[in-house]
Design a protein around this motif. Structure first.
Motif, mmCIF file in Angstrom:
data_model
loop_
_atom_site.group_PDB
_atom_site.id
_atom_site.type_symbol
_atom_site.label_atom_id
_atom_site.label_comp_id
_atom_site.label_asym_id
_atom_site.label_seq_id
_atom_site.Cartn_x
_atom_site.Cartn_y
_atom_site.Cartn_z
ATOM 1 N N VAL A 1 1.440 -11.949 -2.214
ATOM 2 C CA VAL A 1 1.615 -12.037 -0.768
ATOM 3 C C VAL A 1 2.587 -10.936 -0.339
ATOM 4 O O VAL A 1 3.614 -10.740 -0.979
ATOM 5 N N ILE A 2 2.218 -10.230 0.724
ATOM 6 C CA ILE A 2 3.141 -9.274 1.327
ATOM 7 C C ILE A 2 3.227 -9.578 2.812
ATOM 8 O O ILE A 2 2.306 -10.164 3.386
ATOM 9 N N GLN A 3 4.326 -9.194 3.411
ATOM 10 C CA GLN A 3 4.473 -9.377 4.843
ATOM 11 C C GLN A 3 4.690 -8.001 5.463
ATOM 12 O O GLN A 3 5.717 -7.363 5.241
ATOM 13 N N ILE A 4 3.689 -7.559 6.210
ATOM 14 C CA ILE A 4 3.762 -6.275 6.884
ATOM 15 C C ILE A 4 3.202 -6.428 8.286
ATOM 16 O O ILE A 4 2.371 -7.307 8.540
ATOM 17 N N ASN A 5 3.647 -5.563 9.180
ATOM 18 C CA ASN A 5 3.103 -5.603 10.530
ATOM 19 C C ASN A 5 1.858 -4.702 10.603
ATOM 20 O O ASN A 5 1.493 -4.044 9.627
ATOM 21 N N TYR A 6 1.249 -4.685 11.747
ATOM 22 C CA TYR A 6 0.000 -3.940 11.933
ATOM 23 C C TYR A 6 0.152 -2.463 11.591
ATOM 24 O O TYR A 6 -0.659 -1.890 10.869
ATOM 25 N N GLU A 7 1.212 -1.847 12.113
ATOM 26 C CA GLU A 7 1.395 -0.418 11.855
ATOM 27 C C GLU A 7 1.631 -0.147 10.375
ATOM 28 O O GLU A 7 1.108 0.819 9.817
ATOM 29 N N GLU A 8 2.398 -1.001 9.714
ATOM 30 C CA GLU A 8 2.616 -0.840 8.279
ATOM 31 C C GLU A 8 1.300 -0.975 7.506
ATOM 32 O O GLU A 8 1.056 -0.243 6.544
ATOM 33 N N PHE A 9 0.453 -1.908 7.947
ATOM 34 C CA PHE A 9 -0.861 -2.065 7.340
ATOM 35 C C PHE A 9 -1.684 -0.785 7.499
ATOM 36 O O PHE A 9 -2.275 -0.289 6.540
ATOM 37 N N MET A 10 -1.703 -0.256 8.726
ATOM 38 C CA MET A 10 -2.464 0.971 8.980
ATOM 39 C C MET A 10 -1.919 2.126 8.153
ATOM 40 O O MET A 10 -2.680 2.913 7.586
ATOM 41 N N GLU A 11 -0.600 2.231 8.047
ATOM 42 C CA GLU A 11 0.005 3.276 7.224
ATOM 43 C C GLU A 11 -0.375 3.089 5.762
ATOM 44 O O GLU A 11 -0.670 4.065 5.064
ATOM 45 N N LEU A 12 -0.381 1.857 5.292
ATOM 46 C CA LEU A 12 -0.755 1.564 3.921
ATOM 47 C C LEU A 12 -2.187 2.032 3.638
ATOM 48 O O LEU A 12 -2.443 2.732 2.655
ATOM 49 N N VAL A 13 -3.101 1.691 4.511
ATOM 50 C CA VAL A 13 -4.503 2.050 4.322
ATOM 51 C C VAL A 13 -4.696 3.563 4.456
ATOM 52 O O VAL A 13 -5.328 4.199 3.597
ATOM 53 N N PHE A 14 -4.131 4.164 5.486
ATOM 54 C CA PHE A 14 -4.367 5.594 5.727
ATOM 55 C C PHE A 14 -3.613 6.504 4.756
ATOM 56 O O PHE A 14 -4.006 7.635 4.561
ATOM 57 N N SER A 15 -2.555 5.993 4.162
ATOM 58 C CA SER A 15 -1.827 6.819 3.199
ATOM 59 C C SER A 15 -2.374 6.669 1.777
ATOM 60 O O SER A 15 -1.970 7.396 0.870
ATOM 61 N N THR A 16 -3.308 5.758 1.604
ATOM 62 C CA THR A 16 -3.903 5.532 0.298
ATOM 63 C C THR A 16 -4.980 6.570 0.050
ATOM 64 O O THR A 16 -5.908 6.718 0.855
ATOM 65 N N LYS A 17 -4.862 7.298 -1.041
ATOM 66 C CA LYS A 17 -5.853 8.327 -1.372
ATOM 67 C C LYS A 17 -7.023 7.669 -2.090
ATOM 68 O O LYS A 17 -6.866 7.089 -3.154
ATOM 69 N N ILE A 18 -8.172 7.785 -1.474
ATOM 70 C CA ILE A 18 -9.380 7.168 -2.030
ATOM 71 C C ILE A 18 -10.340 8.251 -2.459
ATOM 72 O O ILE A 18 -10.513 9.242 -1.855
#
Length: 120
Positions: free
Chosen positions: A103-120
């Protein structure tokens, strides 16, 4: 310099080819009915064996995303893309899950940063 770059290119091509062969072997292993595609059950078995415990609901969503033909199956390329996505996003999640609680607790912007900063 040209020769070094060419050797580097050959090395990268060889690595790509080896990864592709490993991917094809993995795909064939989990394609239990030898249909040439992976159904939801086969995908769940594969992902579970990779160490990811995800719900039936999650796999319904994955099949909707990666089943391009409406056959309730996914092809080799989509299987690889799916596995890379699960692995990459899981690694990004784990970096935030410092207590390893799942479980992690992040806000919307942190979620977006997490997804967009992930190199796929």
């Amino acid at each position: 310099a040209w020769l070094v770059a060419s050797i580097g290119d050959v090395g990268r091509a060889k690595q790509w080819y080896q990864r592709r062969v490993r991917g094809q072997n993995t795909f064939r292993y989990y394609d239990r009915d030898n249909s040439g595609s992976i159904d939801q059950n086969e995908l769940q078995n594969a992902v579970l064996s990779f160490g990811y415990r995800l719900s039936h609901k999650f796999f319904n969503l994955v099949m909707q995303k990666f089943d391009r033909t409406g056959s309730r199956t996914i092809t080799f390329d989509d299987f690889i893309q799916c596995c890379v996505l699960v692995q990459t996003l899981s690694a990004a999640f784990q970096r935030k899950d410092v207590n390893r609680s799942g479980v992690i607790q992040i806000n919307y912007e942190e979620f977006m940063e997490l997804v967009f900063s992930t190199k796929i």
